[in-house]
Design a protein around this motif. Sequence first.
Motif, PDB file in Angstrom:
ATOM      1  N   SER A 245      56.681 -26.351  -2.521  1.00 32.17           N
ATOM      2  CA  SER A 245      56.104 -26.555  -1.426  1.00 32.17           C
ATOM      3  C   SER A 245      56.922 -26.797  -0.226  1.00 32.17           C
ATOM      4  CB  SER A 245      54.745 -27.254  -1.534  1.00 32.17           C
ATOM      5  OG  SER A 245      55.304 -28.961  -1.713  1.00 32.17           O
TER       6      SER A 245
ATOM      7  N   GLU B 266      49.487 -28.895  -5.159  1.00 33.07           N
ATOM      8  CA  GLU B 266      49.259 -29.197  -4.332  1.00 33.07           C
ATOM      9  C   GLU B 266      47.586 -29.471  -3.925  1.00 33.07           C
ATOM     10  OE1 GLU B 266      51.504 -30.209  -1.923  1.00 33.07           O
ATOM     11  OE2 GLU B 266      52.761 -29.336  -2.646  1.00 33.07           O
ATOM     12  N   SER B 267      46.466 -28.781  -4.834  1.00 27.10           N
ATOM     13  CA  SER B 267      45.116 -29.062  -4.215  1.00 27.10           C
ATOM     14  C   SER B 267      44.547 -30.939  -5.042  1.00 27.10           C
ATOM     15  CB  SER B 267      44.518 -28.492  -5.251  1.00 27.10           C
ATOM     16  OG  SER B 267      44.705 -27.724  -6.128  1.00 27.10           O
ATOM     17  N   GLU B 268      45.762 -31.156  -5.956  1.00 27.67           N
ATOM     18  CA  GLU B 268      45.809 -32.582  -6.652  1.00 27.67           C
ATOM     19  C   GLU B 268      46.061 -33.786  -6.359  1.00 27.67           C
ATOM     20  OE1 GLU B 268      44.002 -30.404 -11.199  1.00 27.67           O
ATOM     21  OE2 GLU B 268      45.823 -31.805 -10.967  1.00 27.67           O
ATOM     22  N   ASP B 269      47.232 -33.293  -4.955  1.00 37.90           N
ATOM     23  CA  ASP B 269      48.310 -34.377  -4.432  1.00 37.90           C
ATOM     24  C   ASP B 269      48.571 -34.649  -5.933  1.00 37.90           C
ATOM     25  OD1 ASP B 269      49.662 -35.093  -2.573  1.00 37.90           O
ATOM     26  OD2 ASP B 269      48.433 -37.061  -2.028  1.00 37.90           O
TER      27      ASP B 269
ATOM     28  N   SER C 284      47.509 -28.775 -14.566  1.00 41.74           N
ATOM     29  CA  SER C 284      47.111 -28.840 -13.750  1.00 41.74           C
ATOM     30  C   SER C 284      45.860 -30.096 -14.670  1.00 41.74           C
ATOM     31  CB  SER C 284      46.333 -28.957 -12.740  1.00 41.74           C
ATOM     32  OG  SER C 284      45.175 -27.963 -13.399  1.00 41.74           O
TER      33      SER C 284
ATOM     34  N   SER D  96      42.922 -30.314 -13.621  1.00 40.53           N
ATOM     35  CA  SER D  96      41.526 -29.599 -13.490  1.00 40.53           C
ATOM     36  C   SER D  96      41.669 -28.350 -14.880  1.00 40.53           C
ATOM     37  CB  SER D  96      41.589 -28.905 -12.813  1.00 40.53           C
ATOM     38  OG  SER D  96      42.185 -28.216 -12.348  1.00 40.53           O
TER      39      SER D  96
ATOM     40  N   GLU E 223      45.571 -24.639 -12.439  1.00 41.59           N
ATOM     41  CA  GLU E 223      46.670 -23.931 -12.667  1.00 41.59           C
ATOM     42  C   GLU E 223      47.672 -24.741 -13.302  1.00 41.59           C
ATOM     43  OE1 GLU E 223      49.786 -25.129  -8.081  1.00 41.59           O
ATOM     44  OE2 GLU E 223      47.824 -25.533  -8.114  1.00 41.59           O
TER      45      GLU E 223
END
Length: 405
Positions: A10, A287-290, A346, A348, A351
């Motif tokens: 990113s 990125e969504s989980e940092d 990830s 979750s 990803e």
Amino acid sequence: MGEHKHYKESGKFSPVGAVLMVLATAVCGGLLFWLYLLFEGWCTIIYLNVIAAIAVSCALGFVGGKIVRAFKMRNTVVAVACAVVGFLLASYFKWALYDYNDLKKYGYELMGEYTAYDYYDELNMLFDENTDGFGDYYDFYHQTKAYDLFSNDSTGDFTDEDIATMQKKSVWQFFELDKLLGKDKKSAQKSLEKSYTMNAYDYTYDFRKYDKTGLFDIIAHPSDLWNDIKSINKEGRWSYKSSHSSRDNGSLVNGTILWIVWGSEFILLLAFLVGGVRIKSKEPFIESEDDWAEYKNLKDAYKFMVPEDIKSFKVSMEQSPYTLFDYQTAVTQFLPTYMVIDCYVSKSGNENYLTVYQQTINPKNKNPDTKVLVKNLFVDGDFMNRLYSLANFAPQMQDVQQTPQ
């Protein structure tokens, strides 16, 4: 991130994290360099010192990677730049420490081998050890410009800057004899008499009360450090028979060759740090989980046949990662060339990034030579669930004849 695309960093980073990464790299690098110089000063075998440099470089790479992860640096350029700045700070400390150790071992040691009179050129050049006319010398050197005394036969030994100073200062001022001998005639004569019998170390630091040069003094004066390094390079500190200073162990390495050795050491120590930082900063970050994705080494859990057309296979994988399952075989199946995988997943499970390798058994050592076919390809949770359900085994390949290795 679109579906079925490769991972791309990113470029995000925290400015505070960048500064902390510089400091962390500098501190950790400085500690490793302290241990490195400690070993180098103890070990006299040059080959072991080369191995030690490689070990320190690998340690720097490992530490650099850990620092990248700790500060969540997803920008490779910034991460490498921070690592290099931290490395330069640590290297400055390393050279200051090297100079300090050299001063203690060879500067102070050398001072102990000579009387102060013999050690200080300004004393044996200006004063006769057997003369009783110190008062005349004292008055003459206070009244005479240094240039007037040396202009006839000795100015070739001085720089242009020295000559300009000599034209302004008296002999006594130019050679700073107030500090070396004393500010008045009586104390100066007493000091000169002491210089005939006391070694230079005791005379300088015990009798004349000079302040010793400490490590932080060297760090605080980079120009003096640079002059010391040039002086060490000119004289040399180690021979091909030893890894550190040895005045009676063969010809000392100095000059251009020593600069090349030092430069090669610098590049070696930096290379693994940059490599470690670069590799870690490019690993998938969710990125969504940092947080960084978790690495899963699945090379021993799955085996796949190599397709006849690798180029078409790559295109098919881009279109649908599920293409990979068409080539799955039992892990016990012997194939001279085959494919294996690993993943970054990830928390979750939504990803994930898949890498496919081609491995070919080397007939000489029976170890596989590895080539990347697909790098960090996005796969969803359904793909991973199917992958996990087929671990170690492909039903459609059970009847394939196994060939012993």
